[in-house]
Scaffold this active site. Structure first.
Site, mmCIF file in Angstrom:
data_model
loop_
_atom_site.group_PDB
_atom_site.id
_atom_site.type_symbol
_atom_site.label_atom_id
_atom_site.label_comp_id
_atom_site.label_asym_id
_atom_site.label_seq_id
_atom_site.Cartn_x
_atom_site.Cartn_y
_atom_site.Cartn_z
ATOM 1 N N ASP A 134 3.967 2.717 -8.828
ATOM 2 C CA ASP A 134 2.779 3.132 -8.093
ATOM 3 C C ASP A 134 3.008 4.426 -7.311
ATOM 4 O OD1 ASP A 134 1.113 1.051 -8.908
ATOM 5 O OD2 ASP A 134 1.812 -0.274 -7.324
ATOM 6 N N HIS A 165 14.107 5.609 -0.697
ATOM 7 C CA HIS A 165 12.933 4.755 -0.545
ATOM 8 C C HIS A 165 13.279 3.272 -0.585
ATOM 9 C CE1 HIS A 165 8.561 3.826 -0.934
ATOM 10 N NE2 HIS A 165 8.452 5.001 -0.369
ATOM 11 N N GLU A 197 -4.112 -4.047 -11.924
ATOM 12 C CA GLU A 197 -3.481 -4.482 -10.684
ATOM 13 C C GLU A 197 -4.523 -5.247 -9.864
ATOM 14 O OE1 GLU A 197 -1.222 -1.846 -8.272
ATOM 15 O OE2 GLU A 197 0.091 -1.176 -9.903
#
Length: 525
Positions: free
Chosen positions: A157, A92, A268
């Site tokens: 997240d 990723h 957030e």
């Protein structure tokens, strides 16, 4: 695979033939055991960013940490001075950080999945924790720990990342203001250094390696096991969204929320540029909000903002949580009547991005280029940074979220390798903001010239923001030269380089980061 093009010399050819063999072959004086080095390099040549494509010479699929140790021990004590090694978790990364051009990529997911939960009372310390293999995904850890009502405290997240991958970078999310990043929530690590040494380390045992590896970008060792502290997992989460039309009011309310960690568990926020960003990652919220923003006003684009905050809910606390939500709401200055609330399971809340992933995959917008830019920005420079950033964006064309939320400096351990803004590291400021520009590029609309222009703009933004008038620092950094890396680490550079010289003196590990060139050994000396 053209072995002769990758490595020179008869010994190199023998090594690669041995390592690629599916059989147990002994080559004195090194017993390679069951190492299985394969020429299957397609997956290891790319990553989530789809920006760099660097094929390795081979891919190692280890069955034990000893396999990794064996490979690195051989490379660090042999004539194979050109061979570099990268550990690849979920792939990723954005800019090829886990790639190794013509080198060897270690697929960490090949290690046996090991997740062992230790509940409070089972150990002398009385602390609940989980031992997880470095290639385990956070979603796998969460599901296992929740079987006994426990969960780690700090998250990212996106949960389909490996333990070793996030701990090598930082690991941040909306819980970071309260519990610190994931690298501040580790009790112990098993690490294979660049010299092939297998070391168990902690804050009190081989502590230099422990702190070097945390946020160390894979430069000092490969994490094969991590011990993560656990807390009681809530039953549900009350998830709130409030909308704003003024940036200063938006940040003021975010800072208010992180000042009451005894009440709030997650904070957030994101920029609302267009209809797409209004509903981004909002699967749990109503499809048709009463909030109807005017994105164009008097011929100019109008930008809005959204705060997300969440409160953990246990079954016996529902009424109490309702009172907390109402009390907090009265303290905030959001746009009148634009506060939205849902209650979801803890698992669904933490795994919220995977729902957005399914939508993007259905639209063909997941496996596309992602020229992301992530910055740590001191509180004193956040307004200047956002003004500068917004000048480079066409709101009606932007696809993907722009995250903006605050963190607290005292939740970070400065012994770890991760680089923070100078004002934060010196204690001049306590609050810094994460700004994540998380673009998804539709190849049908944005061709190569367009993508290169975006990359150029991001580089200019990062360069300008790092200057003293803003004082920002890249997170998940990508830099074109060693000089840029030197500036990135700033006062931490000397320690970073000394740690590299101690734990990976030949610079075998993590060539994709582009920090240290491979040391070439002169066999005639």
């Amino acid at each position: 695979m053209e072995i002769s093009l990758l490595y020179s010399g008869v010994n190199a050819l023998i090594l690669l033939l041995i390592l690629s063999s599916p059989y147990k072959i002994i080559q004195k004086p090194i017993d390679f055991g069951s190492l299985n080095l394969l020429p299957t390099t397609d997956m290891a040549s790319t990553d989530f960013g789809r920006l760099q494509f660097n094929p390795p010479g081979s891919v190692l699929k280890p069955q034990t940490p000893e396999d990794i140790s064996l490979l690195l021990s051989f490379l660090s004590s042999s004539s194979f001075s050109q061979v570099s090694v990268s550990a690849r978790g979920a792939g990723h990364s954005i800019y090829g950080q886990a790639q190794a051009l013509d080198g060897i990529v270690i697929e960490m997911g090949s290690l046996p999945l090991e997740i062992e939960v230790h509940k409070n009372g089972e150990m002398e310390s009385g602390l609940s924790y989980v031992d997880a293999s470095g290639g385990a995904l956070w979603i796998e850890v969460l599901k296992e720990t929740m079987k006994v009502g426990l969960a780690p405290r700090s998250w990212t997240d996106y949960l389909y990342l490996t333990i070793g991958g996030t701990l090598s970078n930082g690991g941040i999310s909306g819980q970071t203001f309260k519990h610190g990043p994931q690298i501040a929530n580790v009790l112990e690590l098993d690490v294979v250094t660049g010299k092939g040494e297998m070391v168990t380390c902690s804050p009190t045992k081989s502590s230099e390696l422990f702190y070097a590896v945390l946020g160390g970008l894979g430069q000092f060792g490969i994490i094969t096991r991590a011990r993560i502290p656990l807390q009681q997992a809530p039953k549900k989460v009350r998830w709130q969204r409030a909308f704003y039309d003024d940036f200063e009011t938006f940040t003021k309310d975010q800072e208010l929320l992180i000042s009451i960690p005894e009440l709030v568990d997650y904070v957030e926020g994101f920029v609302v540029l267009n209809e797409q960003s209004l509903h981004s990652s909002a699967v749990a919220f109503p499809a048709h909000l009463e909030f109807k923003p005017e994105f164009v006003r008097n011929g100019r684009f109008k930008v809005y903002y959204c705060i997300e905050f969440a409160i953990h809910v246990n079954q016996v606390e529902s009424i109490h949580v309702e009172k907390i939500v109402k009390g907090i709401s009265r303290m905030l200055s959001y746009m009148q009547s634009h506060l939205y609330s849902v209650e979801v399971s803890y698992l669904d809340f933490l795994n919220r991005v995977s729902m957005e992933e399914e939508i993007l995959r259905s639209k063909g917008l997941w496996e596309v280029p992602h020229p992301w830019l992530n910055m740590f920005v001191p509180r004193s420079g956040i307004k200047k940074f956002m003004n500068f950033l917004m000048e480079s964006i066409s709101p009606n064309e932007f696809e993907g979220p722009i995250l903006v939320y605050p963190l607290l400096s005292d939740k970070w351990n400065t012994n770890a390798s991760v680089a923070l803004p100078r004002a934060i590291e010196t204690g001049k400021e306590r609050i810094m903001y994460v700004v994540g520009v998380l673009r998804s590029i539709n190849p049908a609309i944005c061709k190569m010239d367009c993508l290169n222009q975006i990359l150029h703009e991001h580089h200019q933004i990062a360069q300008a923001a790092s200057r003293p008038h803003i004082g920002a620092r890249q997170y998940l950094a990508h830099h074109p030269s060693r000089i840029d890396w030197h500036e990135h680490f700033d006062s931490k550079w000397t320690r970073f380089a000394e740690r590299k010289a101690h734990f990976d003196p030949l610079h075998i590990l993590a060539p994709g980061q582009g920090i240290f060139p491979r040391v070439i050994v002169d066999l005639q000396e």
